[in-house]
Motif scaffolding. Sequence first.
Motif, PDB file in Angstrom:
ATOM      1  N   CYS A 123       0.850  -1.353   0.012  1.00 39.52           N
ATOM      2  CA  CYS A 123       0.126   0.003  -0.075  1.00 39.52           C
ATOM      3  C   CYS A 123       0.990   1.309  -0.069  1.00 39.52           C
ATOM      4  O   CYS A 123       2.303   1.370   0.520  1.00 39.52           O
ATOM      5  N   ASP A 124       0.216   2.308  -0.740  1.00 37.24           N
ATOM      6  CA  ASP A 124       1.022   3.726  -0.342  1.00 37.24           C
ATOM      7  C   ASP A 124       0.355   4.513   0.911  1.00 37.24           C
ATOM      8  O   ASP A 124      -0.866   4.824   0.470  1.00 37.24           O
ATOM      9  N   LEU A 125       0.813   4.229   1.931  1.00 34.22           N
ATOM     10  CA  LEU A 125       0.130   4.999   3.205  1.00 34.22           C
ATOM     11  C   LEU A 125       0.853   6.418   3.398  1.00 34.22           C
ATOM     12  O   LEU A 125       0.745   7.109   4.274  1.00 34.22           O
ATOM     13  N   SER A 126       1.504   7.134   2.255  1.00 31.39           N
ATOM     14  CA  SER A 126       2.129   8.276   2.274  1.00 31.39           C
ATOM     15  C   SER A 126       1.211   9.510   2.914  1.00 31.39           C
ATOM     16  O   SER A 126       0.144   9.749   2.488  1.00 31.39           O
ATOM     17  N   GLY A 127       1.703   9.929   4.138  1.00 31.06           N
ATOM     18  CA  GLY A 127       1.048  10.905   4.753  1.00 31.06           C
ATOM     19  C   GLY A 127      -0.143  10.418   5.775  1.00 31.06           C
ATOM     20  O   GLY A 127      -0.914  11.307   6.444  1.00 31.06           O
ATOM     21  N   ALA A 128      -0.364   9.401   5.813  1.00 33.84           N
ATOM     22  CA  ALA A 128      -1.398   8.509   6.635  1.00 33.84           C
ATOM     23  C   ALA A 128      -1.301   9.048   8.075  1.00 33.84           C
ATOM     24  O   ALA A 128      -0.193   9.123   8.526  1.00 33.84           O
ATOM     25  N   LEU A 137       0.009  -6.934  16.476  1.00 34.84           N
ATOM     26  CA  LEU A 137      -0.087  -7.934  15.485  1.00 34.84           C
ATOM     27  C   LEU A 137      -0.539  -7.264  14.012  1.00 34.84           C
ATOM     28  O   LEU A 137      -0.525  -8.343  13.117  1.00 34.84           O
ATOM     29  N   ALA A 138      -0.331  -6.291  13.658  1.00 33.56           N
ATOM     30  CA  ALA A 138      -0.824  -5.892  12.347  1.00 33.56           C
ATOM     31  C   ALA A 138       0.440  -6.038  11.599  1.00 33.56           C
ATOM     32  O   ALA A 138       1.526  -6.010  12.107  1.00 33.56           O
ATOM     33  N   LEU A 139       0.359  -6.346  10.303  1.00 33.87           N
ATOM     34  CA  LEU A 139       1.437  -6.636   9.565  1.00 33.87           C
ATOM     35  C   LEU A 139       1.507  -5.555   8.437  1.00 33.87           C
ATOM     36  O   LEU A 139       0.322  -5.101   7.898  1.00 33.87           O
ATOM     37  N   PHE A 140       2.604  -4.943   8.246  1.00 36.25           N
ATOM     38  CA  PHE A 140       2.975  -3.947   7.268  1.00 36.25           C
ATOM     39  C   PHE A 140       4.169  -4.614   6.491  1.00 36.25           C
ATOM     40  O   PHE A 140       5.321  -4.661   7.128  1.00 36.25           O
ATOM     41  N   ALA A 141       3.846  -4.797   5.249  1.00 35.75           N
ATOM     42  CA  ALA A 141       4.951  -5.444   4.229  1.00 35.75           C
ATOM     43  C   ALA A 141       4.788  -4.848   2.760  1.00 35.75           C
ATOM     44  O   ALA A 141       3.403  -4.734   2.367  1.00 35.75           O
ATOM     45  N   GLY A 142       6.080  -4.309   2.619  1.00 38.33           N
ATOM     46  CA  GLY A 142       6.039  -3.877   1.136  1.00 38.33           C
ATOM     47  C   GLY A 142       5.293  -2.369   0.947  1.00 38.33           C
ATOM     48  O   GLY A 142       4.912  -2.255  -0.192  1.00 38.33           O
ATOM     49  N   ASN A 143       5.136  -1.762   1.964  1.00 37.50           N
ATOM     50  CA  ASN A 143       4.429  -0.373   1.827  1.00 37.50           C
ATOM     51  C   ASN A 143       5.395   0.798   1.839  1.00 37.50           C
ATOM     52  O   ASN A 143       6.489   0.651   2.171  1.00 37.50           O
ATOM     53  N   THR A 144       4.744   1.929   1.104  1.00 29.63           N
ATOM     54  CA  THR A 144       5.281   3.179   1.277  1.00 29.63           C
ATOM     55  C   THR A 144       4.781   3.942   2.599  1.00 29.63           C
ATOM     56  O   THR A 144       3.608   4.077   2.479  1.00 29.63           O
ATOM     57  N   LEU A 145       5.696   4.122   3.713  1.00 29.39           N
ATOM     58  CA  LEU A 145       5.276   4.832   4.704  1.00 29.39           C
ATOM     59  C   LEU A 145       5.701   6.143   5.029  1.00 29.39           C
ATOM     60  O   LEU A 145       6.248   6.501   6.147  1.00 29.39           O
ATOM     61  N   THR A 146       6.116   6.791   3.787  1.00 29.92           N
ATOM     62  CA  THR A 146       6.674   8.209   3.830  1.00 29.92           C
ATOM     63  C   THR A 146       5.488   9.074   4.649  1.00 29.92           C
ATOM     64  O   THR A 146       4.345   9.406   4.221  1.00 29.92           O
ATOM     65  N   LYS A 164       8.872   1.233   2.761  1.00 30.23           N
ATOM     66  CA  LYS A 164       9.953   2.146   2.566  1.00 30.23           C
ATOM     67  C   LYS A 164       9.724   3.280   3.872  1.00 30.23           C
ATOM     68  O   LYS A 164       8.210   3.892   3.695  1.00 30.23           O
ATOM     69  N   LEU A 165      10.514   3.676   4.496  1.00 37.17           N
ATOM     70  CA  LEU A 165      10.194   4.606   5.666  1.00 37.17           C
ATOM     71  C   LEU A 165      10.908   5.824   5.278  1.00 37.17           C
ATOM     72  O   LEU A 165      12.350   5.802   5.133  1.00 37.17           O
ATOM     73  N   LYS A 166      10.176   7.025   5.232  1.00 34.53           N
ATOM     74  CA  LYS A 166      11.038   8.340   5.434  1.00 34.53           C
ATOM     75  C   LYS A 166      10.187   9.432   6.003  1.00 34.53           C
ATOM     76  O   LYS A 166       8.963   9.447   5.734  1.00 34.53           O
ATOM     77  N   LYS A 167      10.674   9.943   6.801  1.00 30.53           N
ATOM     78  CA  LYS A 167      10.047  10.936   7.741  1.00 30.53           C
ATOM     79  C   LYS A 167       8.927  10.160   8.417  1.00 30.53           C
ATOM     80  O   LYS A 167       7.950  11.001   8.573  1.00 30.53           O
ATOM     81  N   THR A 168       9.156   9.088   8.709  1.00 33.69           N
ATOM     82  CA  THR A 168       7.895   8.428   9.518  1.00 33.69           C
ATOM     83  C   THR A 168       8.122   8.904  10.745  1.00 33.69           C
ATOM     84  O   THR A 168       8.981   8.741  11.355  1.00 33.69           O
ATOM     85  N   ARG A 169       7.069   9.168  11.526  1.00 25.75           N
ATOM     86  CA  ARG A 169       6.828   9.469  12.673  1.00 25.75           C
ATOM     87  C   ARG A 169       6.478   8.531  13.888  1.00 25.75           C
ATOM     88  O   ARG A 169       5.496   7.845  13.638  1.00 25.75           O
ATOM     89  N   LEU A 170       7.412   8.255  14.705  1.00 31.07           N
ATOM     90  CA  LEU A 170       7.393   7.262  15.789  1.00 31.07           C
ATOM     91  C   LEU A 170       7.835   7.971  17.012  1.00 31.07           C
ATOM     92  O   LEU A 170       8.402   8.815  17.137  1.00 31.07           O
TER      93      LEU A 170
END
Length: 187
Positions: A123-128, A137-146, A164-170
């Motif tokens: 999935c493309d979750l950019s800006g989500a 137990l949520a699975l995140f695989a092959g996503n864009t997490l910018t 793909k993580l870039k400027k991901t807020r944690l």
Amino acid sequence: MDFHQQLFDQNSEIVDQWSRHEFEQCTFKNLDLSKAVLANASFTNCRFETCNLGMAVLEGTKLDDVVFSNCILSSLNFGHCSSFGFHVDFQECQLDYASFLSRNLKKTRFVDCSLKEARFMHCDLSGALFKNCNLELALFAGNTLTQVDFATSYNLTLDPDGNKLKKTRLSLHNLPGLLTKYDIVIS
């Protein structure tokens, strides 16, 4: 059949067959649509409030600017929806075991949601925004997490190498979930 600016609630004459109908600017309140067949239906600028859509069939369903508020959406496969115009937002929803496969979820808002064992794949979750969500137990695989904001969510487990993580807020309490695959004990 087309429906425009209608309210569907417990007192409404309910549509027998939801499939292939078009709903525009409609509101759905307090309805039990669990296991309903919504295949090839179209929902544009609609709102679902306190509805149960658990295990509903979404094959080819169009969800364009649809807001779900305080709904049960367990085990829904959003990957079966039409990708054309797909845009949804969730507030106080139960999305446990939901599946998002190859969805454009840019700027999607998940606020105060339970996403236990939900699957986000390719999935493309950019800006989500994941605000105060349980990601157990949520699975995140092959996503864009910018620029995704996970800062206030909890129980996050995420493989940085598989997304793909870039400027991901944690937040600091999210960090152990980034190291799970390394079997490191953090005290």
